[in-house]
Structures are given as C-alpha cells and as structure tokens.
Design a protein around this motif. Structure first.
Motif, PDB file in Angstrom:
ATOM      1  N   HIS A 129      -6.540  19.986 -19.640  1.00 15.67           N
ATOM      2  CA  HIS A 129      -7.585  19.106 -20.108  1.00 15.67           C
ATOM      3  C   HIS A 129      -8.352  18.632 -19.072  1.00 15.67           C
ATOM      4  O   HIS A 129      -8.867  17.711 -19.276  1.00 15.67           O
ATOM      5  N   SER A 130      -8.399  18.989 -17.809  1.00 14.62           N
ATOM      6  CA  SER A 130      -9.120  18.580 -16.703  1.00 14.62           C
ATOM      7  C   SER A 130      -9.792  19.815 -16.082  1.00 14.62           C
ATOM      8  O   SER A 130     -10.275  20.861 -16.539  1.00 14.62           O
ATOM      9  N   GLY A 131     -10.504  19.580 -14.825  1.00 11.67           N
ATOM     10  CA  GLY A 131     -11.049  20.445 -14.134  1.00 11.67           C
ATOM     11  C   GLY A 131     -10.280  21.686 -13.656  1.00 11.67           C
ATOM     12  O   GLY A 131     -10.852  22.686 -13.214  1.00 11.67           O
ATOM     13  N   MET A 132      -9.240  21.671 -13.815  1.00 10.90           N
ATOM     14  CA  MET A 132      -8.192  22.804 -13.541  1.00 10.90           C
ATOM     15  C   MET A 132      -8.261  24.066 -14.651  1.00 10.90           C
ATOM     16  O   MET A 132      -7.697  25.266 -14.353  1.00 10.90           O
ATOM     17  N   ARG A 133      -8.803  23.729 -15.722  1.00 11.09           N
ATOM     18  CA  ARG A 133      -8.971  24.629 -16.831  1.00 11.09           C
ATOM     19  C   ARG A 133      -9.753  25.824 -16.299  1.00 11.09           C
ATOM     20  O   ARG A 133      -9.193  26.978 -16.640  1.00 11.09           O
ATOM     21  N   ALA A 134     -10.677  25.928 -15.676  1.00  9.92           N
ATOM     22  CA  ALA A 134     -11.455  27.065 -14.960  1.00  9.92           C
ATOM     23  C   ALA A 134     -10.480  27.891 -13.922  1.00  9.92           C
ATOM     24  O   ALA A 134     -10.519  29.018 -14.338  1.00  9.92           O
ATOM     25  N   LYS A 135      -9.858  27.143 -13.253  1.00  6.64           N
ATOM     26  CA  LYS A 135      -8.691  28.078 -12.486  1.00  6.64           C
ATOM     27  C   LYS A 135      -7.859  28.642 -13.236  1.00  6.64           C
ATOM     28  O   LYS A 135      -7.403  30.033 -12.752  1.00  6.64           O
ATOM     29  N   ILE A 136      -7.435  28.050 -14.403  1.00  4.36           N
ATOM     30  CA  ILE A 136      -6.353  28.310 -15.107  1.00  4.36           C
ATOM     31  C   ILE A 136      -6.933  29.956 -15.955  1.00  4.36           C
ATOM     32  O   ILE A 136      -6.316  30.892 -15.957  1.00  4.36           O
ATOM     33  N   GLU A 137      -8.281  29.860 -16.314  1.00  8.71           N
ATOM     34  CA  GLU A 137      -8.793  30.966 -16.757  1.00  8.71           C
ATOM     35  C   GLU A 137      -8.843  32.097 -16.082  1.00  8.71           C
ATOM     36  O   GLU A 137      -8.783  33.350 -16.424  1.00  8.71           O
ATOM     37  N   GLU A 138      -9.154  31.869 -14.796  1.00 10.84           N
ATOM     38  CA  GLU A 138      -9.528  32.764 -13.943  1.00 10.84           C
ATOM     39  C   GLU A 138      -8.216  33.568 -13.356  1.00 10.84           C
ATOM     40  O   GLU A 138      -8.128  34.619 -13.363  1.00 10.84           O
ATOM     41  N   GLU A 139      -7.164  32.827 -13.293  1.00 12.90           N
ATOM     42  CA  GLU A 139      -5.832  33.278 -12.955  1.00 12.90           C
ATOM     43  C   GLU A 139      -5.257  34.205 -14.143  1.00 12.90           C
ATOM     44  O   GLU A 139      -4.837  35.355 -13.878  1.00 12.90           O
ATOM     45  N   ILE A 140      -5.510  33.725 -15.449  1.00 11.97           N
ATOM     46  CA  ILE A 140      -5.269  34.825 -16.712  1.00 11.97           C
ATOM     47  C   ILE A 140      -5.979  36.220 -16.600  1.00 11.97           C
ATOM     48  O   ILE A 140      -5.448  37.109 -16.759  1.00 11.97           O
TER      49      ILE A 140
END
Length: 257
Positions: A129-140
């Motif tokens: 729910h924060s700016g980390m979402r983009a990193k999670i999407e890229e790792e997936i």
C-alpha cells in the motif's frame, strides 16, 4: 436447377475454405494436427476444411484480470485486483501453440499465482500500500519471466499491475492513524518554524532600533546641540508672535502669549 445447386454448393465450399485474418492477428494453418511455418498477419487464408483448420491469435497486448488473496511476510492475506499484460511474439506462435495449446493463458495465470505468492511473502502488507508496490510488481514480473521461459519461449510480459489493494481492516486503520500522525507532526514542525522565523525577525528589528538609537545618541555632541539651539533661537526671533522665552542659555523653553 441442378446447375444452381452445384453453384450454391461451390459457394458454400469456397466460403468454408477461407479464413480472414485481420490486423492485430496472426493466422496459421493446422493440417492433420501439424502447424504450418507460414504465419499470415492479415488477409485471406485458403485451406481444406476436411483436413485443415486456421487458428488465429492476437498479436496485440492482452490483459488477464485476476482477483487474488496474496500472502504477506507477517502471515496476513491481502486482496488485490491484478492485471497481467502480455503479448505473443508473432514468429513464435506455432511453438507456443504446439507446447501449451490455445489455453496458454491458464499457464500464464498459474505461473503468476506461484510467482506472486513467493514474492509477496517476502514483503509486509503495508509495503503493498506504499511506494514498495512498484518493486513488488517488478519482482513478480521477473520471476514469471524465468518460469515462462522454461515452459515456452515467445510470451512477452509487458507488465504486472496490482490494483485495488484491500488491506485487513485493523491494519488499514493503523496505517491511516500513522499517516495522520505524520501529517500532524509535519504541520506542527511548520508552525514551530514559522514562530521561530517570526521571533528572529522581532530580534532583528529590535537590534536595528537599538543600533539606530545608539548611532543617534553618539551623534548628539555638545557642539551639535549648541548649533541646534542657535538655529532654534534664530527661528523664534523671526516669529511675529510675542513669546516669553525662558532659557539657561543652552535650551529654550517657550511660553506662548
């Protein structure tokens, strides 16, 4: 009559032997289960309907939409709407169909479920729910790419997007309170800064006034005072009104009549 029937039958046979491939599609012929190497991007494909068929696949960017419950590092479940954007590489479509069949989207979905579970389990719920979402999407996306290559090369992953993330009620409330506290702290910091600036301004003004008075006082020497007294007597002597002047010879005190 017979000629008409033959003509009609011929028209029906011709129509059933043609397939139209539109822009944004790739068409290929499958004869007796074997795919042709020739891929047509647009136009008409003629084929024998008794032993062949034409398969058409989109070469545009496609979107698979899912609603999943994703695990988190602290053991919670976060519901999210997912969009998987992918595109088929035109020259590799025969190989994809040969290995995965036309139900290749189910393979993409299965690979996503596995990759998202592995990746999301390494992050806290608040990260989604924060700016980390983009990193999670890229790792997936990166993990899916590796797994897809093992299955069949030719499926290009454009993006993995996590949307409409729903945190557990208690956690969502805690995050909102934290954000509110941060906003309050920032507001208080601004107020304190403004008050400090205002106090500094008053100090500067007071120092300026003090210095001004000091300079003025230092400039009033006995000679200057005597000169100003003479100038005052001179102006009084020129006045038409009668006046009583009481003085010690240094400073005048006027009494108007």
């Amino acid at each position: 009559m017979k000629a008409n029937l033959i003509f009609s039958a011929g028209i029906l046979l011709l129509a059933s032997s043609c397939a139209v491939v539109r822009p944004g599609e790739a068409g290929l012929k499958q004869t007796l289960g074997k795919f042709s190497d020739k891929i047509l991007t647009q136009g008409i494909i003629l084929y024998n309907p008794f032993i062949s068929k034409v398969i058409k696949e989109s070469t545009q960017t496609n979107n698979i939409k899912l609603i999943l419950s994703l695990p988190t590092k602290e053991g919670l479940s976060v519901n999210s709407e997912i969009s998987i954007l992918y595109r088929l590489e035109q020259e590799k479509i025969p190989k994809i169909l040969e290995i995965l069949g036309q139900d290749y989207e189910s393979v993409i979905t299965s690979i996503f479920r596995s990759a998202s579970s592995d990746v999301c389990a390494q992050f806290y719920a608040k990260d989604m729910h924060s700016g980390m979402r983009a990193k999670i999407e890229e790792e997936i996306k990166a993990k899916m790419f590796v797994n897809l290559e093992k299955q069949a090369d030719g499926i290009e992953l454009v993006a993995v997007l996590m949307k409409s993330i729903q945190l557990p009620a208690g956690l969502a409330s805690s995050i909102e309170q934290k954000l509110q506290a941060e906003q309050d702290a920032m507001r208080m910091e601004f107020i304190i800064k403004q008050a400090t600036l205002e106090a500094e301004k008053k100090i500067i003004d007071a120092k300026g006034e003090r210095d001004s008075q000091k300079i003025l006082a230092e400039g009033l020497t006995p000679e200057i005072i005597k000169l100003r007294t003479i100038e005052a007597f001179s102006k009084l002597s020129q006045s038409p009104n009668s006046k009583v002047i009481i003085t010690d010879g240094k400073t005048p005190l006027l009494i108007n009549e």
